[in-house]
Design an enzyme around this catalytic site. Sequence first.
Site, PDB file in Angstrom:
ATOM      1  N   LEU A  63      63.038   5.638  36.976  1.00 16.19           N
ATOM      2  CA  LEU A  63      63.563   6.942  37.741  1.00 16.19           C
ATOM      3  C   LEU A  63      62.774   8.099  37.369  1.00 16.19           C
ATOM      4  O   LEU A  63      62.383   8.251  35.895  1.00 16.19           O
ATOM      5  CB  LEU A  63      64.990   7.433  37.160  1.00 16.19           C
ATOM      6  CG  LEU A  63      66.193   6.493  37.838  1.00 16.19           C
ATOM      7  CD1 LEU A  63      67.557   6.845  36.965  1.00 16.19           C
ATOM      8  CD2 LEU A  63      66.366   6.975  39.425  1.00 16.19           C
ATOM      9  N   SER A  64      62.181   8.921  38.221  1.00 18.45           N
ATOM     10  CA  SER A  64      61.368  10.019  37.685  1.00 18.45           C
ATOM     11  C   SER A  64      62.435  11.130  37.440  1.00 18.45           C
ATOM     12  O   SER A  64      63.531  11.025  37.402  1.00 18.45           O
ATOM     13  CB  SER A  64      60.690  10.294  39.141  1.00 18.45           C
ATOM     14  OG  SER A  64      59.635   9.518  39.422  1.00 18.45           O
ATOM     15  N   ALA A  65      61.573  12.121  36.818  1.00 17.47           N
ATOM     16  CA  ALA A  65      62.587  13.251  36.145  1.00 17.47           C
ATOM     17  C   ALA A  65      63.186  14.117  37.488  1.00 17.47           C
ATOM     18  O   ALA A  65      62.512  13.993  38.735  1.00 17.47           O
ATOM     19  CB  ALA A  65      61.711  14.439  35.650  1.00 17.47           C
TER      20      ALA A  65
END
Length: 363
Positions: A63-65
Amino acid sequence: MGGAVSAGEDNDELIDNLKEAQYIRTELVEQAFRAIDRADYYLEEFKDNAYKDLAWKHGNIHLSAPCIYSEVMEALDLQPGLSFLNLGSGTGYLSSMVGLILGPFGVNHGVELHSDVIEYAKQKLDFFIKTSDSFDKFEFCEPSFVIGNCLEISPDCTQYDRVYCGAGVQKEHEDYMKNLLKVGGILVMPLEEKLTKITRTGPSAWETKKILAVSFAPLIQPNHTDSGKPRLVHLPPVAVRSLQDLARIAIRGTIKKIIHQEALGRAGDGLKSPPRFKRRRLRRRRMETIVFLDKEVFASRISSPSDDNNNCEDMEEERLEEEEESKPSELKPEPPVNFLREKVLSLPLPDPLKYYLLYYREK
């Protein structure tokens, strides 16, 4: 990647922080972020980190930020009915938020390299549809995921209104990505260490805007078969909805309008989010670079030009916060009633038809 805003105690507080730092700027994007709890896309043992503005990786799951996803969502300028292609669709978190905006007549496709991640994404999508009350606030464009390398998409595939790539794109693949777009479409991707927005203004005309300095893992190059030929990725067909499905959409829409009319003059309408407590005001923090290497996060911050001038103001805010915390805590409001569900269940219809109108949801 990440670290641009302070951690929240829950999903709503994370969104509050992203809004205050101007990463979320439009109501449509805010609604989508609030509707899907980021923690639902974490493995149970890692959920304590869900509301931090940091990327998360476990095996192939990534998951990206939140600050990256919010910038992507804002840059895509999503509207109902558009077609969307997510390259490196991962857990499906972004695709599901996009689907809330696209609505029932949009197109929502994802390409993911790893089969275990596609299975994970399908489980999370099924959980959202079956259990989340937020589902009834929207007409949803359900994502469809296919396995394959996004650099091997069949050349006869349809073009899309919106495209996002969740891995670093090498310069030699820039034109390949652009050709996935319709005229008037928008492509957002990490290119040369910058999150980049490219708008196709004509058959051979483009406008490019650099959004944010980032560092993504690069796209994995295709591994051709023994014959030397690429394994072409065939995207799902753009299917016309069945008459039965269109009827369900129309009936649910009509019921929502009736509920809205009944709610006029009353406080809230049952489909809105529950009232939230006033969140603590947080200082904005700006990022110069955002770097994700293996399982470590490195962040280089730029102080806001007004930070020095705001020290006294910050001290006053902290004093007021301490006074607020010393007051007796208010009782939490009751969770809102899902009036759409209640209305459907009260209709003089056979139970199977009621369950169909509710998408056979568990709640």
